[in-house]
Design a protein around this motif. Structure first.
Motif, PDB file in Angstrom:
ATOM      1  N   PHE A 128       0.950  -1.303  -0.111  1.00 22.23           N
ATOM      2  CA  PHE A 128       0.155  -0.146  -0.122  1.00 22.23           C
ATOM      3  C   PHE A 128       0.926   1.075  -0.249  1.00 22.23           C
ATOM      4  O   PHE A 128       1.899   1.244   0.550  1.00 22.23           O
TER       5      PHE A 128
ATOM      6  N   ALA B 143      -3.825  -0.312  -3.127  1.00 18.64           N
ATOM      7  CA  ALA B 143      -4.355   1.001  -2.958  1.00 18.64           C
ATOM      8  C   ALA B 143      -3.385   2.060  -2.568  1.00 18.64           C
ATOM      9  O   ALA B 143      -2.279   1.637  -1.822  1.00 18.64           O
ATOM     10  N   LEU B 144      -3.915   3.450  -2.743  1.00 17.41           N
ATOM     11  CA  LEU B 144      -2.908   4.328  -2.248  1.00 17.41           C
ATOM     12  C   LEU B 144      -3.814   5.517  -1.540  1.00 17.41           C
ATOM     13  O   LEU B 144      -5.120   5.469  -2.170  1.00 17.41           O
ATOM     14  N   SER B 145      -3.208   6.353  -0.871  1.00 23.50           N
ATOM     15  CA  SER B 145      -4.026   7.422  -0.385  1.00 23.50           C
ATOM     16  C   SER B 145      -2.832   8.475  -0.144  1.00 23.50           C
ATOM     17  O   SER B 145      -1.484   8.161  -0.267  1.00 23.50           O
TER      18      SER B 145
ATOM     19  N   CYS C 241      -4.988  14.021  -5.045  1.00 22.97           N
ATOM     20  CA  CYS C 241      -5.577  12.790  -5.441  1.00 22.97           C
ATOM     21  C   CYS C 241      -5.971  13.036  -6.891  1.00 22.97           C
ATOM     22  O   CYS C 241      -6.089  11.928  -7.331  1.00 22.97           O
TER      23      CYS C 241
ATOM     24  N   VAL D 112      -7.896   5.956  -2.614  1.00 21.01           N
ATOM     25  CA  VAL D 112      -8.642   6.431  -1.466  1.00 21.01           C
ATOM     26  C   VAL D 112      -8.617   8.017  -1.171  1.00 21.01           C
ATOM     27  O   VAL D 112      -7.587   8.553  -1.536  1.00 21.01           O
TER      28      VAL D 112
ATOM     29  N   ALA E 186      -4.830   3.940   3.389  1.00 25.56           N
ATOM     30  CA  ALA E 186      -5.094   2.980   2.127  1.00 25.56           C
ATOM     31  C   ALA E 186      -5.400   1.706   2.198  1.00 25.56           C
ATOM     32  O   ALA E 186      -6.393   0.915   1.679  1.00 25.56           O
TER      33      ALA E 186
ATOM     34  N   TRP F 106      -9.066  -0.372   2.095  1.00 27.90           N
ATOM     35  CA  TRP F 106      -9.124  -1.621   1.039  1.00 27.90           C
ATOM     36  C   TRP F 106      -9.503  -2.830   1.769  1.00 27.90           C
ATOM     37  O   TRP F 106     -10.211  -3.685   1.242  1.00 27.90           O
TER      38      TRP F 106
END
Length: 529
Positions: free
Chosen positions: A10, A90-92, A199, A274, A478, A482
């Motif tokens: 992540f 996933a990333l944030s 984002c 995210v 993230a 997820w």
């Protein structure tokens, strides 16, 4: 493919004031790779100092293209560090709070049609109508007063939006743009926070503002979680709501990553994006704060992050919508006189040695024989007061020439008492389940942490994984969003906390009377208007 490369990872980003940082964590939340870009040194062509450009009359801005180019660079650095983007589920991200990005018309179309053969910054060079006002900007005092008046006064604005009007907040900044640069205001297709701007780069379209960062704008009703119509009307025209878009919960999966990143860097096509949020909101997530816990960030300034179950109108500081389900609301208290003030008085008393300063502390007792001090080397935010120094004896008389050891403890106990007193003003209550989670540069100082444990009558812990709670919080959010969506439990979902200080049994008896004395002292300190 070997098993290790198939494990889920992540990715988190932190678009802070002076640098862009990135971190990759595994399923166990252990850091695997990191990279960063320092704006002043790595991108000198933007001529920033401390990551910003200072203008006249308190104006402080940053060019949004700086952040875009920094992203190009940090992604290349992650490749060099050995990151396999195909493993990222996933990333944030997090970003400095209160900054705004003004997108030019047609920019969303550009985001959706990026060529993987070119850098982001070359394709978005004309994507912004103006530089971005950031949190250090102090040029909107008139707009703050006008906004407060429009909604019924500072207390009413705080009751609705969680904060009275502050110069750095986005609402007053938008009002100033509308008032002084109407052509720029009209030319903007979308107004993002720095978090939702960042984002948007990954999403390939304008990302919505998240509720947590959005509640630091003086525009969001933190009770209904919708834009406040009176505040919108005071800060812009009938187009402002469309320019801002509809805010979303911070734990929202906004969609899959843009094809640009799939084709250029090899991300999975179903890598989830995210919602990004503000750095303080992300730090609360990174510290995994629960209701009744206190995040204690000991940096140049000190910040208290409090998980709250319900909002309250703050007499000082801010109440924001929380970024996690465990803390539906969060209180934020920022004290300008933190580590820099501690360091200044250390130098004055013993020179540049924390060991020598600790020796002074060990020569005193808890409660300091009645000596109490308030030290503001710079104007204070909580409470609003000018620089000054006030030291009292136990009798309440002014201490003319206290011994060095009494000054050392008076400084630290006074700071800890201030943190607790103003937390209680936010209706924060300590109980047997409470704990302080310390982070920041001064969190390695055991004597300081012991004083906080005693004054709060609460054990102090440190988070083992990473010193940068906002950056780690981005990757953790993230992973957790997820995980919840996929129904997969990750091995690192329980925080690893290390106890570092436990209060003595008589701490409450010693420090409760001192809290009363602190409140009396600040009543007599000249206030900034």
């Amino acid at each position: 493919m070997i098993e290790e490369t198939r494990k889920k990872t992540f990715l988190g980003f932190d678009f802070s004031t002076q640098r862009l940082k990135a971190v990759v964590i595994g399923e166990d939340y252990i850091v695997k790779q990191e990279a960063d870009v320092e704006f002043d040194n790595d991108l000198p062509e933007f001529r920033t100092f401390g990551g910003v450009v200072r203008g006249e009359c308190g104006e402080v801005t940053a060019p949004p293209l700086l952040w875009v180019k920094a992203l190009d660079m940090v992604l290349d650095k992650l490749i060099v560090a050995g990151v396999d983007f195909a493993t990222i589920e996933a990333l944030s991200g997090a970003a400095q709070q209160h900054g705004s990005v003004w997108w030019a018309k047609g920019s969303e179309s550009k985001l959706g049609n990026l060529s993987p053969d070119e850098f982001l910054h070359t394709q978005l060079a004309t994507g912004f109508v103006t530089n971005s006002p950031v949190w250090m900007d102090s040029s909107t005092s008139a707009d703050c007063r006008a906004l407060e008046e429009a909604v019924g006064g500072p207390e009413e604005l705080a009751n609705i939006t969680g904060s009275r009007a502050y110069e750095r907040f986005t609402g007053p900044q938008i009002r100033k743009m509308f008032r002084t640069k109407p052509r720029a205001y009209q030319a903007a297709e979308r107004i993002s926070l720095i978090s939702s701007f960042a984002c948007s780069l990954f999403l390939g379209r304008y990302a919505p503002i998240d509720l947590s960062d959005g509640s630091g704008m003086n525009l969001l009703d933190i009770h209904t979680k919708k834009w406040c119509e009176k505040a919108l009307k005071a800060c812009g025209d009938e187009t402002l709501e469309n320019k801002l878009g509809t805010p979303v919960p911070t734990s929202t999966i906004l969609g899959n990553i843009s094809p640009y990143f799939v084709q250029r860097y090899g991300f999975k096509s179903d890598c989830k994006v995210v919602a990004f949020t503000g750095d303080n909101c992300s730090a609360l997530a990174g510290l995994r704060l629960r209701s009744g816990w206190v995040g204690l960030s000991l940096g140049t300034s000190d910040t208290l992050l409090l998980g709250l179950s319900a909002p309250a109108a703050p007499p000082a500081g801010h109440v924001l919508v929380g970024p996690t389900a465990e803390a539906p609301y969060m209180a934020l208290l920022c004290f300008a006189n933190g580590s820099l003030t501690r360091q200044n008085h250390r130098d004055r008393l013993v020179g540049a040695s924390w060991d020598a300063f600790s020796e002074l502390l060990r020569a005193t007792v808890r409660g300091n024989m009645g000596y109490m001090g308030i030290y503001y080397d710079t104007a204070e935010i909580v409470p609003r007061a000018g620089p000054g120094q006030w030291v009292q004896e136990g009798s309440g008389r002014r201490a003319e020439r206290p011994a060095k050891q009494f000054e050392a403890r008076a400084l630290l106990e006074g700071q800890a008492l201030a943190r607790r007193a103003h937390a209680e003003d936010m209706h924060f209550a300590l109980d047997s389940s409470s704990r302080l989670i310390a982070t920041g540069g001064a969190s390695v100082n055991k004597e300081l942490l012991q004083i906080f444990a005693d004054v709060f009558n609460t054990p102090v812990y440190v988070l083992e994984q990473h010193a940068n709670a906002a950056l780690l919080g981005a990757a953790i959010r993230a992973a957790e969003v997820w995980s919840s969506e996929a129904g997969v439990k990750l091995s690192g979902s329980e925080p690893t906390l290390t106890p570092v200080a436990t209060p003595y049994p008589d701490s409450e008896k010693i420090y409760t009377p001192m809290l009363t004395r602190y409140r009396q002292m600040i009543e007599n300190i000249p206030k900034l208007q």
